[in-house]
Design a protein around this motif. Structure first.
Motif, PDB file in Angstrom:
ATOM      1  N   TYR A  74       0.684  -1.470   0.406  1.00 52.59           N
ATOM      2  CA  TYR A  74      -0.475  -0.059   0.223  1.00 52.59           C
ATOM      3  C   TYR A  74       0.587   1.020  -0.256  1.00 52.59           C
ATOM      4  O   TYR A  74       0.253   2.399  -0.661  1.00 52.59           O
ATOM      5  CB  TYR A  74      -0.642  -0.193   1.156  1.00 52.59           C
ATOM      6  N   GLU A  75       1.956   0.735   0.575  1.00 52.15           N
ATOM      7  CA  GLU A  75       2.927   2.544   0.628  1.00 52.15           C
ATOM      8  C   GLU A  75       3.899   2.954  -0.472  1.00 52.15           C
ATOM      9  O   GLU A  75       3.719   3.270  -1.340  1.00 52.15           O
ATOM     10  CB  GLU A  75       4.306   2.406   1.506  1.00 52.15           C
ATOM     11  N   HIS A  76       3.621   1.356  -1.377  1.00 48.05           N
ATOM     12  CA  HIS A  76       4.335   1.674  -2.612  1.00 48.05           C
ATOM     13  C   HIS A  76       3.274   1.698  -3.693  1.00 48.05           C
ATOM     14  O   HIS A  76       4.519   2.445  -4.977  1.00 48.05           O
ATOM     15  CB  HIS A  76       4.767  -0.050  -2.836  1.00 48.05           C
ATOM     16  N   GLN A  77       2.194   1.794  -3.206  1.00 49.85           N
ATOM     17  CA  GLN A  77       0.978   2.401  -4.192  1.00 49.85           C
ATOM     18  C   GLN A  77       0.765   3.929  -4.010  1.00 49.85           C
ATOM     19  O   GLN A  77      -0.033   3.951  -4.897  1.00 49.85           O
ATOM     20  CB  GLN A  77      -0.342   1.344  -4.164  1.00 49.85           C
ATOM     21  N   GLY A  78       1.017   3.917  -2.989  1.00 50.78           N
ATOM     22  CA  GLY A  78       1.359   5.460  -3.079  1.00 50.78           C
ATOM     23  C   GLY A  78      -0.237   6.562  -1.535  1.00 50.78           C
ATOM     24  O   GLY A  78       0.285   6.616  -1.510  1.00 50.78           O
ATOM     25  N   MET A  79      -0.190   4.946  -0.512  1.00 50.14           N
ATOM     26  CA  MET A  79      -0.988   5.363  -0.206  1.00 50.14           C
ATOM     27  C   MET A  79      -0.156   5.837   1.661  1.00 50.14           C
ATOM     28  O   MET A  79       0.730   5.399   1.462  1.00 50.14           O
ATOM     29  CB  MET A  79      -1.985   3.971   0.283  1.00 50.14           C
ATOM     30  N   ILE A  80      -1.629   6.436   2.198  1.00 53.09           N
ATOM     31  CA  ILE A  80      -0.115   6.843   3.507  1.00 53.09           C
ATOM     32  C   ILE A  80      -1.028   6.396   5.223  1.00 53.09           C
ATOM     33  O   ILE A  80      -2.306   6.877   5.345  1.00 53.09           O
ATOM     34  CB  ILE A  80      -1.238   8.807   3.438  1.00 53.09           C
ATOM     35  N   ARG A  81      -0.288   5.960   5.655  1.00 51.96           N
ATOM     36  CA  ARG A  81      -0.270   5.532   6.488  1.00 51.96           C
ATOM     37  C   ARG A  81      -0.668   6.468   7.412  1.00 51.96           C
ATOM     38  O   ARG A  81      -0.403   7.592   8.151  1.00 51.96           O
ATOM     39  CB  ARG A  81       0.595   4.424   7.727  1.00 51.96           C
ATOM     40  N   GLN A  82      -1.856   6.336   8.158  1.00 49.61           N
ATOM     41  CA  GLN A  82      -2.914   8.081   9.342  1.00 49.61           C
ATOM     42  C   GLN A  82      -2.838   7.104  10.759  1.00 49.61           C
ATOM     43  O   GLN A  82      -2.459   7.919  11.587  1.00 49.61           O
ATOM     44  CB  GLN A  82      -3.766   8.010   8.322  1.00 49.61           C
ATOM     45  N   GLN A  83      -3.070   5.951  10.575  1.00 45.07           N
ATOM     46  CA  GLN A  83      -2.784   5.065  12.570  1.00 45.07           C
ATOM     47  C   GLN A  83      -2.088   4.084  12.511  1.00 45.07           C
ATOM     48  O   GLN A  83      -1.991   3.032  11.313  1.00 45.07           O
ATOM     49  CB  GLN A  83      -4.301   5.043  12.855  1.00 45.07           C
ATOM     50  N   GLN A  84      -1.740   3.783  12.714  1.00 47.03           N
ATOM     51  CA  GLN A  84      -1.572   2.226  14.125  1.00 47.03           C
ATOM     52  C   GLN A  84      -1.538   2.054  15.613  1.00 47.03           C
ATOM     53  O   GLN A  84      -1.782   2.550  16.505  1.00 47.03           O
ATOM     54  CB  GLN A  84       0.122   1.893  13.634  1.00 47.03           C
ATOM     55  N   HIS A  85      -1.875   0.871  15.777  1.00 51.17           N
ATOM     56  CA  HIS A  85      -2.003   0.166  17.137  1.00 51.17           C
ATOM     57  C   HIS A  85      -0.774  -0.166  16.829  1.00 51.17           C
ATOM     58  O   HIS A  85      -2.032  -2.287  16.230  1.00 51.17           O
ATOM     59  CB  HIS A  85      -3.353   0.009  17.468  1.00 51.17           C
ATOM     60  N   LYS A  86      -0.236  -1.047  18.094  1.00 49.04           N
ATOM     61  CA  LYS A  86       0.163  -2.350  18.269  1.00 49.04           C
ATOM     62  C   LYS A  86      -0.737  -3.559  19.522  1.00 49.04           C
ATOM     63  O   LYS A  86      -1.352  -2.242  20.509  1.00 49.04           O
ATOM     64  CB  LYS A  86       1.733  -2.561  19.481  1.00 49.04           C
ATOM     65  N   HIS A  87      -0.577  -4.417  19.271  1.00 52.50           N
ATOM     66  CA  HIS A  87      -1.468  -5.601  19.741  1.00 52.50           C
ATOM     67  C   HIS A  87      -1.354  -6.683  20.301  1.00 52.50           C
ATOM     68  O   HIS A  87      -0.416  -7.262  19.036  1.00 52.50           O
ATOM     69  CB  HIS A  87      -3.186  -5.152  19.150  1.00 52.50           C
ATOM     70  N   LEU A  88      -0.988  -7.091  21.619  1.00 52.88           N
ATOM     71  CA  LEU A  88      -0.824  -8.427  21.274  1.00 52.88           C
ATOM     72  C   LEU A  88      -1.222  -9.154  21.285  1.00 52.88           C
ATOM     73  O   LEU A  88      -3.270  -9.399  21.466  1.00 52.88           O
ATOM     74  CB  LEU A  88      -1.032  -9.017  22.775  1.00 52.88           C
ATOM     75  N   VAL A  89      -1.944 -10.819  20.924  1.00 55.15           N
ATOM     76  CA  VAL A  89      -2.503 -11.575  20.313  1.00 55.15           C
ATOM     77  C   VAL A  89      -2.454 -12.658  20.924  1.00 55.15           C
ATOM     78  O   VAL A  89      -0.965 -13.149  20.789  1.00 55.15           O
ATOM     79  CB  VAL A  89      -2.509 -11.611  18.607  1.00 55.15           C
ATOM     80  N   ASP A  90      -3.005 -13.638  20.723  1.00 51.28           N
ATOM     81  CA  ASP A  90      -3.255 -14.583  21.408  1.00 51.28           C
ATOM     82  C   ASP A  90      -3.825 -15.837  19.924  1.00 51.28           C
ATOM     83  O   ASP A  90      -5.055 -15.842  19.907  1.00 51.28           O
ATOM     84  CB  ASP A  90      -3.805 -15.497  22.541  1.00 51.28           C
ATOM     85  N   MET A  91      -3.384 -16.462  19.166  1.00 52.36           N
ATOM     86  CA  MET A  91      -3.597 -17.201  18.087  1.00 52.36           C
ATOM     87  C   MET A  91      -3.521 -18.992  17.821  1.00 52.36           C
ATOM     88  O   MET A  91      -2.145 -19.326  18.013  1.00 52.36           O
ATOM     89  CB  MET A  91      -2.988 -17.142  17.008  1.00 52.36           C
TER      90      MET A  91
END
Length: 100
Positions: free
Chosen positions: A67-84
Motif C-alpha cells: 500500500y505504501e508502494h502504491q502511494g497510500m499514506i499510513r494515518q494510524q497504527q496500533h500495536k496489540h498482543l494476540v493469542d492465536m
C-alpha cells in the motif's frame, strides 16, 4: 479486530466516503503485477463512482508495504498482543488512506 479498526478510524480527523474492505492476491501470484493492476482497477472504479478518497485497514500479517508502494499514506497504527491457537505475538494494525 473490529474494535481496533474502529479505534483507528476514530483517530482520524476526517470521514471517508469509501473503504477498500478486502484486497488480497494469492502469495504465488505476488510479484507479477497482478496486485498493482487490481489496485489500479479499484482506483478507476472509485473515480468512476465520484469517490475521491478511501481508506483500508491492514496489519503486519499482510504485505502492508504494498500500500505504501502504491502511494497510500499510513494515518494510524496500533500495536496489540494476540493469542492465536495458543501462540502469543504482537501484531501492528494500520489504517491507510489515499486521495484518488
Amino acid at each position: 479486530v473490529n474494535e481496533i479498526d474502529e479505534q483507528l478510524l476514530r483517530g482520524c480527523k476526517k470521514t471517508y466516503p469509501a473503504e477498500l474492505a478486502l484486497f488480497a492476491v494469492r502469495s504465488s501470484c505476488q510479484g507479477k503485477g497482478i496486485g498493482k493492476k487490481l489496485f489500479h482497477s479499484a482506483l478507476a472504479y472509485l473515480k468512476q463512482q465520484g469517490l475521491d478518497e478511501f481508506y483500508l485497514f491492514t496489519d503486519t500479517s499482510c504485505n502492508y508495504g504494498f500500500y505504501e508502494h502504491q502511494g497510500m499514506i499510513r494515518q494510524q497504527q496500533h500495536k496489540h498482543l494476540v493469542d492465536m491457537k495458543g501462540q502469543k505475538g504482537e501484531l501492528e494494525f494500520y489504517l491507510y488512506d489515499m486521495t484518488v
